[in-house]
Design a protein around this motif. Structure first.
Motif, PDB file in Angstrom:
ATOM      1  N   LYS A  33       0.820  -1.215   0.000  1.00 20.14           N
ATOM      2  CA  LYS A  33       0.000   0.000   0.000  1.00 20.14           C
ATOM      3  C   LYS A  33       0.854   1.266   0.000  1.00 20.14           C
ATOM      4  N   SER A  34       2.093   1.157   0.488  1.00 28.40           N
ATOM      5  CA  SER A  34       2.955   2.345   0.558  1.00 28.40           C
ATOM      6  C   SER A  34       3.575   2.694  -0.791  1.00 28.40           C
ATOM      7  N   ALA A  35       3.469   1.799  -1.765  1.00 31.41           N
ATOM      8  CA  ALA A  35       4.060   2.043  -3.086  1.00 31.41           C
ATOM      9  C   ALA A  35       3.139   2.917  -3.935  1.00 31.41           C
ATOM     10  N   PRO A  36       3.693   3.727  -4.823  1.00 32.02           N
ATOM     11  CA  PRO A  36       2.864   4.556  -5.705  1.00 32.02           C
ATOM     12  C   PRO A  36       1.976   3.724  -6.619  1.00 32.02           C
ATOM     13  N   SER A  37       2.461   2.547  -7.002  1.00 32.89           N
ATOM     14  CA  SER A  37       1.677   1.623  -7.829  1.00 32.89           C
ATOM     15  C   SER A  37       2.332   0.256  -7.764  1.00 32.89           C
ATOM     16  N   ILE A  38       1.544  -0.770  -8.052  1.00 33.41           N
ATOM     17  CA  ILE A  38       2.088  -2.126  -8.070  1.00 33.41           C
ATOM     18  C   ILE A  38       3.093  -2.270  -9.213  1.00 33.41           C
ATOM     19  N   ALA A  39       2.809  -1.614 -10.325  1.00 32.12           N
ATOM     20  CA  ALA A  39       3.712  -1.693 -11.473  1.00 32.12           C
ATOM     21  C   ALA A  39       5.088  -1.140 -11.113  1.00 32.12           C
ATOM     22  N   GLN A  40       5.104   0.031 -10.447  1.00 35.75           N
ATOM     23  CA  GLN A  40       6.376   0.636 -10.050  1.00 35.75           C
ATOM     24  C   GLN A  40       7.082  -0.234  -9.017  1.00 35.75           C
ATOM     25  N   LEU A  41       6.296  -0.788  -8.105  1.00 37.74           N
ATOM     26  CA  LEU A  41       6.872  -1.646  -7.076  1.00 37.74           C
ATOM     27  C   LEU A  41       7.544  -2.865  -7.696  1.00 37.74           C
ATOM     28  N   CYS A  42       6.893  -3.466  -8.675  1.00 36.58           N
ATOM     29  CA  CYS A  42       7.466  -4.635  -9.341  1.00 36.58           C
ATOM     30  C   CYS A  42       8.756  -4.279 -10.074  1.00 36.58           C
ATOM     31  N   ARG A  46      12.196  -5.790  -9.242  1.00 36.90           N
ATOM     32  CA  ARG A  46      12.623  -6.625 -10.374  1.00 36.90           C
ATOM     33  C   ARG A  46      11.939  -7.990 -10.321  1.00 36.90           C
ATOM     34  N   ILE A  47      10.639  -7.941 -10.064  1.00 37.69           N
ATOM     35  CA  ILE A  47       9.812  -9.146 -10.013  1.00 37.69           C
ATOM     36  C   ILE A  47       8.707  -9.014 -11.044  1.00 37.69           C
ATOM     37  N   ASN A  48       8.463 -10.064 -11.774  1.00 34.50           N
ATOM     38  CA  ASN A  48       7.399 -10.071 -12.772  1.00 34.50           C
ATOM     39  C   ASN A  48       6.067  -9.728 -12.098  1.00 34.50           C
ATOM     40  N   ARG A  49       5.300  -8.816 -12.721  1.00 30.54           N
ATOM     41  CA  ARG A  49       4.070  -8.363 -12.091  1.00 30.54           C
ATOM     42  C   ARG A  49       3.047  -9.486 -11.936  1.00 30.54           C
ATOM     43  N   THR A  50       2.947 -10.337 -12.931  1.00 25.25           N
ATOM     44  CA  THR A  50       2.000 -11.451 -12.836  1.00 25.25           C
ATOM     45  C   THR A  50       2.337 -12.348 -11.653  1.00 25.25           C
ATOM     46  N   GLN A  51       3.637 -12.617 -11.478  1.00 24.77           N
ATOM     47  CA  GLN A  51       4.060 -13.463 -10.367  1.00 24.77           C
ATOM     48  C   GLN A  51       3.822 -12.750  -9.034  1.00 24.77           C
ATOM     49  N   TYR A  52       4.077 -11.446  -9.010  1.00 27.61           N
ATOM     50  CA  TYR A  52       3.860 -10.675  -7.778  1.00 27.61           C
ATOM     51  C   TYR A  52       2.386 -10.695  -7.385  1.00 27.61           C
ATOM     52  N   ASN A  53       1.513 -10.604  -8.370  1.00 28.72           N
ATOM     53  CA  ASN A  53       0.078 -10.672  -8.094  1.00 28.72           C
ATOM     54  C   ASN A  53      -0.305 -12.023  -7.491  1.00 28.72           C
ATOM     55  N   ARG A  54       0.382 -13.068  -7.883  1.00 29.95           N
ATOM     56  CA  ARG A  54       0.120 -14.395  -7.318  1.00 29.95           C
ATOM     57  C   ARG A  54       0.569 -14.447  -5.856  1.00 29.95           C
ATOM     58  N   TYR A  55       1.659 -13.744  -5.551  1.00 29.58           N
ATOM     59  CA  TYR A  55       2.079 -13.648  -4.144  1.00 29.58           C
ATOM     60  C   TYR A  55       1.022 -12.905  -3.334  1.00 29.58           C
ATOM     61  N   LEU A  56       0.519 -11.801  -3.891  1.00 20.70           N
ATOM     62  CA  LEU A  56      -0.463 -10.985  -3.186  1.00 20.70           C
ATOM     63  C   LEU A  56      -1.743 -11.759  -2.896  1.00 20.70           C
ATOM     64  N   HIS A  68      13.833 -13.260   0.434  1.00 21.08           N
ATOM     65  CA  HIS A  68      14.848 -12.424   1.078  1.00 21.08           C
ATOM     66  C   HIS A  68      14.888 -11.033   0.449  1.00 21.08           C
ATOM     67  N   GLN A  69      14.762 -10.977  -0.863  1.00 16.33           N
ATOM     68  CA  GLN A  69      14.757  -9.696  -1.578  1.00 16.33           C
ATOM     69  C   GLN A  69      13.580  -8.831  -1.139  1.00 16.33           C
ATOM     70  N   ILE A  70      12.399  -9.445  -0.994  1.00 19.39           N
ATOM     71  CA  ILE A  70      11.205  -8.707  -0.576  1.00 19.39           C
ATOM     72  C   ILE A  70      11.359  -8.211   0.854  1.00 19.39           C
ATOM     73  N   CYS A  71      11.835  -9.086   1.750  1.00 19.14           N
ATOM     74  CA  CYS A  71      12.011  -8.695   3.152  1.00 19.14           C
ATOM     75  C   CYS A  71      13.017  -7.558   3.274  1.00 19.14           C
ATOM     76  N   THR A  72      14.110  -7.624   2.524  1.00 21.21           N
ATOM     77  CA  THR A  72      15.123  -6.569   2.569  1.00 21.21           C
ATOM     78  C   THR A  72      14.563  -5.249   2.051  1.00 21.21           C
TER      79      THR A  72
END
Length: 279
Positions: A33-42, A46-56, A68-72
């Motif tokens: 929610k703190s990101a300006p957009s999911i696209a920018q966050l991805c 450096r994570i594929n947006r489709t894959q990130y949506n599956r995480y969400l 580890h990358q996400i936690c960092t």
């Protein structure tokens, strides 16, 4: 247990990590929610947006390096696999569903504070023999932590498999379990309460099974018989695990309704030697 039930149990046990994905997905949605957009966050991650949506959505779980990358990136730790984000970010949080009520009982009883050198705060797996099949365990991932007032509290989620089998709510909120530990000369007793349900689990654990300071064993009694012929009293054990992402992911395959043979040798020894007369 009928063969059809065994097949269902094995299938459910294999998919039980879904509830970890659900917790992670809920926390990731809050962090995003703190990101300006999911696209920018991805792009930043450096994570594929489709894959990130599956995480969400809780449909997929990231590889250890991606986790580890996400936690960092968000400056959080591996507890986002287990605890709601609000509990992680707010050190003064009071657990609902039992914590505040139990605290008053601690103060009134005057029981000594728990020795954190013996019951070390951190992540544990709680293992209780199935009430319907003695060869299976109900394995739950729990977090044990010391509150500012000195009490040792426990937080966990009942497995979706167990909730479905006994007719409890399957939502994450409905499966939350809160508890507290009390110290005694020979070990620890605990009292755990399922959120908004009249279900209590009370037990006693002896220190260090076979000299292992991270393994506690004993018996517990629940206040409700979920199935006809089900036992109220059963062997129980707590095993401390590491709190890193690797440690959390290493135990996800035994979370749920798990055959004893899949557990470590010390755990198998506990439950192979433990016997309880049906009550």
């Amino acid at each position: 247990m009928p063969q059809s039930d065994l097949d269902t149990s094995r299938s459910s046990a294999q998919s039980e990590p879904a509830y970890l994905r659900s917790v992670f997905g809920a926390n990731l949605r809050e962090l995003s929610k703190s990101a300006p957009s999911i696209a920018q966050l991805c792009r930043d991650l450096r994570i594929n947006r489709t894959q990130y949506n599956r995480y969400l959505s809780g449909e997929a779980f990231p590889r250890p390096d991606v986790l580890h990358q996400i936690c960092t990136f968000f400056k959080v730790d591996a507890r986002i696999l287990l605890e709601p984000l609000a509990d992680i970010s707010n050190g003064d949080v009071t657990y609902t569903g039992g914590g505040s009520r139990i605290r008053a009982a601690i103060e009134e009883a005057g029981i000594a504070q728990v020795d954190t050198n013996k019951l070390v705060p951190g992540a544990y797996v709680m293992m209780r023999r199935s009430a319907t099949d003695p060869e299976y365990l109900v394995v739950t991932l729990v977090s044990v932590r010391q509150e500012p007032d000195g009490s040792m509290q426990m937080f966990g989620l009942l497995t979706r498999t167990l909730a479905e089998r006994v007719g409890l709510p399957t939502s994450i909120r409905g499966r939350r379990m809160n508890g507290v530990f009390f110290q005694h000369p020979g070990g620890f007793s605990f009292l755990a309460i399922v959120r908004n349900m009249p279900i209590w689990d009370m037990g006693f654990l002896e220190n260090a099974f076979m000299g292992n300071p991270n393994l506690f064993y004993g018996y517990s009694i629940v206040t409700q018989r979920f199935v006809a012929g089900g036992q109220l009293i059963a062997p129980v054990a707590f095993k401390r695990i590491g709190s890193t992402m690797r440690d959390m992911m290493a135990v996800r395959h035994v979370i749920g309704y798990t055959h004893i043979s899949k557990m470590s040798q010390p755990v198998q020894q506990i439950f192979s030697k433990s016997d309880v007369t049906p009550t």
